[in-house]
Design an enzyme around this catalytic site. Sequence first.
Site, PDB file in Angstrom:
ATOM      1  N   ASP A   1     -38.091 -13.794  -3.907  1.00  0.00           N
ATOM      2  CA  ASP A   1     -37.928 -14.270  -2.490  1.00  0.00           C
ATOM      3  C   ASP A   1     -38.918 -15.798  -2.536  1.00  0.00           C
ATOM      4  O   ASP A   1     -40.082 -15.238  -3.901  1.00  0.00           O
ATOM      5  CB  ASP A   1     -38.836 -13.234  -1.630  1.00  0.00           C
ATOM      6  CG  ASP A   1     -38.917 -13.742   0.015  1.00  0.00           C
ATOM      7  OD1 ASP A   1     -38.023 -13.385   0.514  1.00  0.00           O
ATOM      8  OD2 ASP A   1     -38.838 -14.673   0.484  1.00  0.00           O
ATOM      9  N   ILE A   2     -38.575 -16.976  -2.217  1.00  0.00           N
ATOM     10  CA  ILE A   2     -39.349 -18.129  -2.648  1.00  0.00           C
ATOM     11  C   ILE A   2     -41.011 -17.927  -1.470  1.00  0.00           C
ATOM     12  O   ILE A   2     -41.388 -18.996  -1.868  1.00  0.00           O
ATOM     13  CB  ILE A   2     -38.712 -19.001  -1.850  1.00  0.00           C
ATOM     14  CG1 ILE A   2     -37.741 -19.289  -0.723  1.00  0.00           C
ATOM     15  CG2 ILE A   2     -37.558 -20.017  -3.497  1.00  0.00           C
ATOM     16  CD1 ILE A   2     -37.464 -20.651  -0.065  1.00  0.00           C
TER      17      ILE A   2
ATOM     18  N   HIS B   1     -29.733  -8.010   2.250  1.00  0.00           N
ATOM     19  CA  HIS B   1     -30.872  -7.722   0.733  1.00  0.00           C
ATOM     20  C   HIS B   1     -31.439  -6.631   1.183  1.00  0.00           C
ATOM     21  O   HIS B   1     -32.388  -7.564   2.356  1.00  0.00           O
ATOM     22  CB  HIS B   1     -31.278  -9.837   0.112  1.00  0.00           C
ATOM     23  CG  HIS B   1     -31.746  -9.961   2.290  1.00  0.00           C
ATOM     24  ND1 HIS B   1     -30.969 -10.168   3.368  1.00  0.00           N
ATOM     25  CD2 HIS B   1     -33.387  -9.923   2.502  1.00  0.00           C
ATOM     26  CE1 HIS B   1     -32.003 -10.971   4.211  1.00  0.00           C
ATOM     27  NE2 HIS B   1     -33.124 -10.863   4.494  1.00  0.00           N
TER      28      HIS B   1
HETATM   29  P1  AMP Z   1     -35.103 -11.586   5.936  1.00  0.00           P
HETATM   30  O1  AMP Z   1     -33.571 -11.994   6.346  1.00  0.00           O
HETATM   31  O2  AMP Z   1     -35.507 -11.043   7.128  1.00  0.00           O
HETATM   32  O3  AMP Z   1     -34.734  -9.889   5.525  1.00  0.00           O
HETATM   33  O4  AMP Z   1     -35.502 -12.294   5.361  1.00  0.00           O
HETATM   34  C1  AMP Z   1     -34.943 -13.185   4.610  1.00  0.00           C
HETATM   35  C2  AMP Z   1     -35.477 -13.742   3.774  1.00  0.00           C
HETATM   36  O5  AMP Z   1     -34.806 -14.805   2.577  1.00  0.00           O
HETATM   37  C3  AMP Z   1     -37.533 -14.233   3.162  1.00  0.00           C
HETATM   38  O6  AMP Z   1     -38.067 -13.446   3.071  1.00  0.00           O
HETATM   39  C4  AMP Z   1     -37.424 -15.448   3.327  1.00  0.00           C
HETATM   40  O7  AMP Z   1     -38.763 -15.758   2.467  1.00  0.00           O
HETATM   41  C5  AMP Z   1     -36.567 -15.528   1.777  1.00  0.00           C
HETATM   42  N1  AMP Z   1     -35.651 -16.935   1.442  1.00  0.00           N
HETATM   43  C6  AMP Z   1     -35.192 -17.469   2.338  1.00  0.00           C
HETATM   44  N2  AMP Z   1     -34.844 -18.338   1.595  1.00  0.00           N
HETATM   45  C7  AMP Z   1     -34.316 -18.381   0.739  1.00  0.00           C
HETATM   46  C8  AMP Z   1     -34.396 -19.165  -0.941  1.00  0.00           C
HETATM   47  N3  AMP Z   1     -33.804 -20.214  -0.365  1.00  0.00           N
HETATM   48  N4  AMP Z   1     -34.236 -18.691  -1.810  1.00  0.00           N
HETATM   49  C9  AMP Z   1     -35.283 -17.003  -1.691  1.00  0.00           C
HETATM   50  N5  AMP Z   1     -35.540 -16.574  -0.743  1.00  0.00           N
HETATM   51  C10 AMP Z   1     -35.533 -16.473   0.337  1.00  0.00           C
END
Ligand code: AMP
Length: 141
Positions: free
Chosen positions: A35-36, A104
């Site tokens: 996760d970034i 995810h």
């Molecule tokens: P959620 O949909 O609420 O479970 O969370 C989405 C997750 O994706 C969050 O923890 C973000 O920090 C993460 N996220 C968003 N864009 C990216 C990316 N390009 N690469 C890795 N993680 C990401």
Amino acid sequence: MQAAYDNNNIFAKILRGELPCHKVYEDEHVFAFLDIMPRSPGHTLVIPKAPARNILDIKPDDYAHVARGTHKIAAAAMKAFEADGITVQQFNEPAGGQVVFHLHMHVMPRMNGVMLLPPASRKEETKVLEAHAAKLITALK
Ligand code: AMP
């Protein structure tokens, strides 16, 4: 009714190699990357290769593959980060806290007495993410 799967969501682009990521694991069915905006050091996302918006549309067999991948990453994260525990979370639809609409699992290494950062608090430095991915890859061997 639930929205259809969007082929252009961020994680679909990562799966297709159209966007970069810090990959830690891949097999025929699942892909795992950092996760970034980690809520704890080593915060990893495990996703199915099959297109699925969330738990409400994923096929049970595809979900079972995600569970296996999550199990593998959790064990590796305990080792890689000498963690005291692991938090696994998975959100469904905006009302359920979901922001990215490709299913995810969040796998977050935990240390005793250390709170998780709030979601999306800060983007981690690339060097740190690279080092954390390397630790997980080593622990997966
Ligand atoms: P959620 O949909 O609420 O479970 O969370 C989405 C997750 O994706 C969050 O923890 C973000 O920090 C993460 N996220 C968003 N864009 C990216 C990316 N390009 N690469 C890795 N993680 C990401």
